[in-house]
Design an enzyme around this catalytic site. Structure first.
Site, PDB file in Angstrom:
ATOM      1  N   HIS A 146      -6.266 -16.534 -50.015  1.00 51.39           N
ATOM      2  CA  HIS A 146      -5.677 -16.106 -48.564  1.00 51.39           C
ATOM      3  C   HIS A 146      -4.993 -17.329 -47.861  1.00 51.39           C
ATOM      4  CE1 HIS A 146      -5.261 -14.207 -44.612  1.00 51.39           C
ATOM      5  NE2 HIS A 146      -5.561 -15.310 -44.281  1.00 51.39           N
ATOM      6  N   GLU A 147      -5.598 -18.662 -47.803  1.00 54.03           N
ATOM      7  CA  GLU A 147      -5.076 -19.697 -47.286  1.00 54.03           C
ATOM      8  C   GLU A 147      -3.925 -20.144 -48.275  1.00 54.03           C
ATOM      9  OE1 GLU A 147      -5.558 -20.467 -44.394  1.00 54.03           O
ATOM     10  OE2 GLU A 147      -7.176 -19.244 -44.118  1.00 54.03           O
ATOM     11  N   HIS A 198      -1.000 -18.391 -47.141  1.00 53.73           N
ATOM     12  CA  HIS A 198       0.164 -18.953 -46.168  1.00 53.73           C
ATOM     13  C   HIS A 198       1.161 -20.048 -46.707  1.00 53.73           C
ATOM     14  CE1 HIS A 198      -1.620 -16.690 -42.864  1.00 53.73           C
ATOM     15  NE2 HIS A 198      -2.938 -16.982 -43.138  1.00 53.73           N
ATOM     16  N   GLU A 218      -0.783 -12.601 -41.777  1.00 48.30           N
ATOM     17  CA  GLU A 218      -2.152 -12.535 -42.414  1.00 48.30           C
ATOM     18  C   GLU A 218      -2.176 -11.190 -43.403  1.00 48.30           C
ATOM     19  OE1 GLU A 218      -4.706 -14.707 -41.618  1.00 48.30           O
ATOM     20  OE2 GLU A 218      -3.327 -15.813 -40.282  1.00 48.30           O
TER      21      GLU A 218
END
Length: 423
Positions: free
Chosen positions: A277-278, A281, A357
């Site tokens: 997930h990070e 980004h 997100e």
């Protein structure tokens, strides 16, 4: 003046009563029928006590948020209307003949006074998080972080105020544009140094201790095309029971950071999903887009403040004890308008953040192919952080930079799964 002050205080009390009634009595945070029994239903992963605690804690935090911002507006307005800002200006001018130092002296007393008057709400927030088992910091350690935060903000904001009021004095019509031009390198500089200079003032950062887990994360980063050499671990267990992970910085100073509480409470597959997930980004350039967006919003905000300050000083300057914009006694007015505009822009900022997100969640599932780990990760995050699964609409609009857990868990459970149609 007395009527204005009384009206202001009564208005704030009525607002507090209205927002309290909304949060405690007028909102429905029950789970919609279509989500009952799914991974998004907190009853499937929280017991009765956890459900009660999460709802109670969320209500306290939400109330504190909606009371704190108008409280700041009231304080700033009172500083102006009772003439205290002008008195601080006189004191600062009597201290030194150099304008930059006058501004700094004024800002010191201004920031000290507003910090003292705002401290009760800060302390209540700390006490609430302590009561509900989120914060485990002793009061002395919390105060240490509070003081570090105060002095960092004083130095950085003090520098900004000196530059702003120097520009206002030299060019009353175009100061906002020159200030915006100067804000661009300053913003990039802060974004660049924050991970390696500012963040370590609060916590200890070090390469991930679990080398086997780090190897898995770096292999995932390689698959994502990210030239990562380290995953950073931060010692948060001495401060909180909550879990978190984040990506910060730009260019060579970008860092992927895991709280040690996250490592302790999640399985390797769940940690890998968070890391994916990070990485989303990073790959989707959210930090870059966020920085560019912030720079654009700064331009709009400074222009609006310029127009609004001119109008207010022209029409009501006498009542606020401000003769012109160049006077440093107008600093509370600047911060009042800045706070108001920031609050108004919150829904837009939060909407964009929730989109980012969601993009990162999609990316993480596509990279890991593990919906189960994704769902388990956010269920555990909800339990540990006492997250409100289905917040009221006003709370979502003004507070949520991430999708609510109800939406997030439903999406993570169903994304990429075949759709079964009824015949």
């Amino acid at each position: 003046m007395r009527k204005t002050i009384v009206a202001l205080i009564v208005g704030y009390i009525l607002f507090g009563a209205a927002i309290g009634s909304y949060l405690f009595f007028l909102t429905d945070t029950t789970i919609p029928e279509q989500y009952r029994g799914t991974a998004a239903d907190p009853a499937t992963f929280m017991d009765e006590r956890e459900l009660t605690l999460s709802q109670d804690y969320a209500t306290v935090r939400n109330l504190l948020f909606f009371l704190s911002t108008p409280y700041e507006w009231v304080l700033l307005f009172l500083l102006l209307i009772v003439g205290l800002s002008r008195k601080i200006k006189v004191w600062s001018e009597a201290t030194t003949r150099f304008r930059s130092l006058q501004i700094l002296v004024y800002f010191f007393w201004f920031s000290l006074l507003t910090s003292i008057l705002s401290f009760p709400l800060k302390w209540y927030g700390y006490s609430a998080s302590k009561k509900y088992g989120i914060n485990v910091q002793p009061f002395s350690n919390w105060m240490k972080d509070y003081m570090i935060d105060y002095w960092i903000n004083f130095l950085l904001t003090g520098l900004i105020v000196i530059v702003l009021y120097t520009l206002i004095q030299r060019s009353q019509k175009r100061w906002w544009f020159y200030a915006w031009l100067l804000s661009i390198p300053f913003t990039l500089f802060l974004t660049f140094i924050q991970p390696v200079v500012i963040a370590p003032l609060y916590n200890d950062f070090y390469p991930l201790k679990d080398k086997e887990l780090e190897a898995k994360i770096l292999a995932l980063a390689d698959e994502a095309g990210i030239p990562a050499e380290h995953v950073f671990e931060v010692n948060m267990s001495e401060k909180t029971n909550a879990m978190n992970a984040y990506v910060t910085g730009i260019a060579g100073n970008s860092r992927i950071v895991l709280w040690d509480t996250t490592i302790e409470k999640l399985s390797d597959d769940e940690v890998l999903f968070i890391m994916a997930h990070e990485m989303g980004h990073y790959v989707k350039k959210h930090i870059l887009f966020g920085t560019v967006g912030y720079i654009f919003v700064t331009l709009v905000g400074l222009f609006l403040i310029h127009k609004m300050m001119n109008t207010i000083v022209t029409r009501w300057g006498h009542a606020l004890h401000i003769k012109n914009m160049q006077e440093i006694s107008s600093i509370p007015l600047f911060f009042l308008l800045l706070s108001l505009l920031s609050f108004i822009f919150l829904p837009i900022n939060n909407t964009v953040s929730r989109m980012h997100e969601l993009e990162s969640d999609k990316y993480a599932i596509e990279l890991t192919g593990d919906n189960t780990a994704a769902v388990m990760t956010f269920q555990k995050l909800s339990k540990t952080n006492l997250s409100e699964v289905n917040p009221p609409i006003l709370v979502k609009i003004f507070r949520y930079t991430h999708p609510p857990m109800l939406d997030r868990l439903h999406f993570l459970e169903s994304y990429g799964q075949p759709v079964i149609e009824d015949n």
